[in-house]
Design an enzyme around this catalytic site. Structure first.
Site, short mmCIF file in Angstrom:
data_model
loop_
_atom_site.label_atom_id
_atom_site.label_comp_id
_atom_site.label_asym_id
_atom_site.label_seq_id
_atom_site.Cartn_x
_atom_site.Cartn_y
_atom_site.Cartn_z
N GLU A 1 44.73 29.11 33.79
CA GLU A 1 43.89 29.24 34.98
C GLU A 1 42.87 28.11 35.08
OE1 GLU A 1 41.27 31.17 31.88
OE2 GLU A 1 43.41 30.80 32.21
N HIS B 1 44.52 28.09 28.29
CA HIS B 1 44.08 28.68 29.55
C HIS B 1 44.77 28.04 30.75
CE1 HIS B 1 40.51 31.11 28.23
NE2 HIS B 1 40.60 30.30 27.18
N CYS C 1 44.18 33.87 25.87
CA CYS C 1 43.15 33.70 24.85
C CYS C 1 42.76 35.07 24.26
CB CYS C 1 41.96 32.94 25.42
SG CYS C 1 40.86 32.22 24.19
#
Length: 224
Positions: free
Chosen positions: A197, A195, A86
């Site tokens: 994660e 994302h 990002c």
């Protein structure tokens, strides 16, 4: 394998990334302050999402000049692994480690959603745990995620197989060619707006992102 997570003023996804690398994968992980100038001990550097320096001037423009970024550039030039997520992707384009730029979303709104992605290539260490053409689901959360490059650069990226992820189905932000993530020509530097994660622990509703990190560890084991 030792991970380093860069922390800028305004970063807000750094602990999420560290949770994946340290707690889920059990790998040594160091938080790297933006003023640090020694990252020689790291195998992988991750620049997380957030709003580095408040996104003043434009996203990633100030972070690119942080002392640590010169070390990240040298780290990448040695063929070591770098991931920008990002805002981290934006920083990598500003630093010249990846081509193109990230502009305001097509509708000028901040987008927070889960989106399907197609894994375009598994030729990079970052995507080797996936299958070509595999469709995965990852969260996005950005206001400036529209990938843009001039025609010549875009053709070069496509011809070199540098597009690793594309938005599948509806394009959420107007990115050219539905591009969601690209790597450099060597394949060791990856930038992506989604994302991974946030989709690594099943308790959050999905774990498609975990394979991005697991693939690196599997490669190390295979070479050992």
């Amino acid at each position: 394998m030792k991970f380093g997570v860069v922390v800028f003023p305004g970063s807000n996804c750094d602990r999420d990334v560290a949770y994946v690398t340290r707690d889920l994968l059990g790998q040594p992980t160091r938080m790297v302050w933006h003023q640090d100038t020694d990252i020689a001990d790291l195998d992988v550097v991750i620049i997380p999402g957030g709003f580095s320096y408040g996104d003043y001037l434009r996203c990633g423009a100030i972070a690119r000049f942080s002392p640590v970024m010169q070390q990240v550039v040298e780290h990448a030039q040695k063929g070591k692994l770098v991931l920008g997520i990002c805002n981290g992707f934006q920083v990598l384009t500003e630093a010249g480690l990846l081509p193109g730029a990230l502009a305001r979303n097509r509708d000028l709104h901040f987008i927070c959603d889960r989106v399907p992605l197609t894994v375009e290539s598994t030729n990079s260490l970052w995507t080797q745990a996936y299958n070509p053409g595999e469709v995965i689901t990852l969260p996005i959360a950005h206001g400036e995620g529209r990938f843009y490059a001039d025609e010549a650069t875009l053709s070069e990226i496509e011809d070199n197989g540098q597009v690793l992820f594309r938005y599948a189905g509806e394009n959420p932000n107007g990115s050219l060619n539905n591009i969601a993530g690209i790597c450099d020509r060597q394949g060791n530097v990856l930038g992506m707006m989604p994302h991974p994660e946030r989709a690594s622990d099943p308790v959050l509703g999905g774990s498609d992102g975990l394979k991005l990190f697991q693939g690196l560890l599997e490669k190390v084991v295979a070479l050992a």
